[in-house]
Each structure stands twice: as C-alpha cells, then as structure tokens.
Design an enzyme around this catalytic site. Structure first.
Site, short mmCIF file in Angstrom:
data_model
loop_
_atom_site.label_atom_id
_atom_site.label_comp_id
_atom_site.label_asym_id
_atom_site.label_seq_id
_atom_site.Cartn_x
_atom_site.Cartn_y
_atom_site.Cartn_z
N LYS A 13 -6.43 -2.95 -23.76
CA LYS A 13 -5.43 -3.91 -24.23
C LYS A 13 -6.10 -5.10 -24.92
O LYS A 13 -5.72 -5.50 -26.02
CB LYS A 13 -4.58 -4.43 -23.03
CG LYS A 13 -3.91 -3.32 -22.23
CD LYS A 13 -3.09 -3.87 -21.06
CE LYS A 13 -3.87 -4.57 -19.99
NZ LYS A 13 -4.76 -3.71 -19.19
N ARG A 87 3.96 -7.50 -15.87
CA ARG A 87 3.36 -6.54 -14.95
C ARG A 87 4.31 -6.16 -13.83
O ARG A 87 3.94 -5.35 -12.98
CB ARG A 87 2.13 -7.17 -14.31
CG ARG A 87 0.82 -6.80 -14.98
CD ARG A 87 -0.26 -7.63 -14.31
NE ARG A 87 -1.53 -7.00 -14.27
CZ ARG A 87 -2.50 -7.20 -15.16
NH1 ARG A 87 -2.30 -7.98 -16.19
NH2 ARG A 87 -3.66 -6.61 -15.01
N ARG A 126 -18.34 -2.92 -18.80
CA ARG A 126 -17.83 -3.99 -19.67
C ARG A 126 -18.59 -5.31 -19.50
O ARG A 126 -18.96 -5.70 -18.41
CB ARG A 126 -16.36 -4.25 -19.36
CG ARG A 126 -15.84 -5.51 -20.06
CD ARG A 126 -14.37 -5.69 -19.97
NE ARG A 126 -13.88 -5.69 -18.61
CZ ARG A 126 -12.59 -5.60 -18.31
NH1 ARG A 126 -11.70 -5.50 -19.27
NH2 ARG A 126 -12.21 -5.60 -17.06
N ARG A 160 -17.06 -9.64 -15.31
CA ARG A 160 -15.98 -10.18 -14.50
C ARG A 160 -16.17 -9.89 -13.02
O ARG A 160 -16.65 -8.81 -12.66
CB ARG A 160 -14.64 -9.58 -14.98
CG ARG A 160 -14.05 -10.38 -16.12
CD ARG A 160 -12.90 -9.72 -16.79
NE ARG A 160 -11.90 -9.14 -15.92
CZ ARG A 160 -10.80 -8.56 -16.37
NH1 ARG A 160 -10.57 -8.50 -17.67
NH2 ARG A 160 -9.93 -8.02 -15.54
N ARG A 171 -6.67 -2.79 -8.25
CA ARG A 171 -5.99 -3.07 -9.53
C ARG A 171 -5.22 -1.84 -10.00
O ARG A 171 -4.08 -1.95 -10.47
CB ARG A 171 -7.01 -3.50 -10.60
CG ARG A 171 -7.48 -4.94 -10.42
CD ARG A 171 -8.83 -5.19 -11.05
NE ARG A 171 -8.83 -5.11 -12.49
CZ ARG A 171 -9.95 -5.03 -13.22
NH1 ARG A 171 -11.13 -5.04 -12.64
NH2 ARG A 171 -9.86 -4.98 -14.52
#
Ligand code: AP5
Ligand code: MG
Length: 215
Positions: A13, A87, A126, A160, A171
């Site tokens: 996203k 969400r 990431r 992160r 998550r």
C-alpha cells in the site's frame, strides 16, 4: 479523485501510494505514518499508541478517525489516497460521512491481494528512509550501495519496531478479523476493484493506473 488502498500488512500500500503522489499529485494519508509520528510526541496518548502498534493491535477508532478528520481539512490537490485507513467497519462509515461533509466521495477502493507467505518475506526485509519515508526491501529494492537514499540523499535507514514475526502474526490476525470485512462492504457498494498484488512493483502500478484512468 479519492481512493483507498486496502490490503494486509506488506501488501504494498505504502509503496504504491508514494508512486501515486509523484505521478498524480495526490495526497497520501497513511494512518500508520501519522501514528508513528504521534508516538514520538512524548504524550500519554503517544505511549498508548506505541504499545498497541508494537504488539500489532489496532489503535482505537476514535483516535484514527480524529487524525483523518484533521487531514481532510487541507487542500485536496489531486485527491486523497487512504493508505491503511479505514481498517474497521466503523472507520469505513466515518470516512463516508466525512467525505460527504466535504462534498466529495470515494472513486475507487483497490484491494491488493497478496498471499501470507509473501507478506512475511516482504516485511522482514523492509527498511525505510528515516528522512523522506522512501520504502526499500533487502530482496527486491535494496538500499543504494553508497548508503544514501535514492530519493532524498539522506543516510538514515530505519526498520519498524512492529516488523517482527510475533507482531506480524497479530497484525495479520487483526486484518482478517477486523479489516477484511471491508472487502464485502465496498463490493456491496460497487466501489471495490481487486488486483493481484504479487509481481513487479511497476506491473502493480500499471494495474492501478488502468483502474484510475477509467474513472
Ligand atoms: P501501517 O503502517 O498501515 O502498517 P500495515 O497495514 O501493517 O502495512 P505496512 O505498512 O506494513 O505494509 P504496506 O502495505 O504499506 O507495504 P509496503 O509498501 O511498505 O500500520 C501500522 C500499525 O498502525 C497497525 O498495526 C496499527 O497498530 C496502527 N494503525 C494504522 N492505521 C490504523 C487504523 N486505521 N486503525 C487502527 N490502527 C491503525 O511494502 C512492504 C515491503 O514489501 C517493502 O519492503 C516494499 O519494498 C516491498 N514491496 C512492495 N511491493 C512489492 C512487490 N510488488 N514485490 C516485492 N516487494 C514489494
Ligand atoms: Mg505502509
């Protein structure tokens, strides 16, 4: 034009939203980015947000709806990309009401479909530029060898706190329990477009472009 990018953690996203900002002069509204900023504020609210995010839970609807409400007051430019919002069904209803209040609507909800094993692989690889937010990936888009962000030239790469296996499991669970019902919600409203989120970043950008060009 206002769009939602809907998908599980690691679906891409943020990556696609940033391209749309560059290509179409749209404004990216990432509640995840806003909350990461809020948690550095040193306030009690910031601490609560940090605890919830690090565990991979969802921050309360009141907080995130409040953040979006504030952002919608700014100039539209080329429209908004909602990245990671809504969400929950409550957030989706609130977004509809807020857009109506500003005399505008949603043009498309783009669901990015990626299977779970690819999500995990993407997320553990990431990193992001701490200065401009450009997203990198050890496997598919490594940090430049000169140690400088290709977008802004800074040398401040970050990983992160919630990009670990345990938070990611939570998550994903939150996504399937609370966010995936939005797929049916927007389908029933005739606003849903689903795309294959696996494959080259450019190819996925092309699928999004095709949808937006038809609007
Ligand atoms: P948020 O920041 O929104 O995180 P998320 O939804 O878990 O999604 P990610 O940012 O992890 O993934 P992404 O889809 O943006 O993927 P990306 O482009 O980075 O939210 C974080 C937390 O904040 C939540 O857990 C919650 O606590 C809270 N929160 C946020 N919004 C909330 C809300 N509305 N309500 C309540 N709580 C909220 O890509 C991932 C990696 O893959 C990158 O390395 C990238 O380079 C790579 N990649 C991207 N595309 C491809 C591709 N096509 N092929 C290969 N690699 C790719
Ligand atoms: Mg993101």
């Amino acid at each position: 034009m206002n769009i939602i990018l809907l998908g599980p953690p690691g679906a891409g996203k943020g990556t696609q939203a940033r391209r749309l900002v560059d290509e179409r002069n749209m404004i990216q509204l990432s509640t995840g980015d806003m909350l990461r900023e809020a948690r550095t504020s040193g306030t009690e609210m910031g601490q609560v947000v940090a605890d919830v995010m690090d565990r991979g839970g969802l921050v309360t609807d009141e907080i995130v709806i409040g953040l979006i409400e504030e952002k919608l007051e700014q100039d539209h430019g080329g429209g908004f990309i909602f990245d990671g919002f809504p969400r929950t069904l409550r957030q989706a209803d609130a977004l509809g009401e807020l857009l109506a209040k500003h005399g505008t609507t949603l043009d498309a909800v783009i669901e990015m479909q990626v299977d779970d094993s690819a999500l995990v692989a993407r997320i553990v690889a990431r990193s992001t530029c701490g200065a401009c937010g450009e997203v990198y990936n050890d496997l598919t888009k490594p940090q430049p060898t000169d140690g400088k962000c290709s977008k802004c030239g800074a040398s401040d790469f970050k990983r992160r706190a919630d990009d670990n296996e345990e938070s990611l499991r939570n998550r994903l669970m939150e996504y399937y329990k609370k966010t995936s019902p939005l797929i049916g919600y927007y389908y029933a409203k005739g606003e849903l477009k689903s795309i294959d989120g696996l494959g080259e970043i450019d190819a996925i950008a092309g699928q999004i472009r095709d949808i937006l060009d038809k609007k």
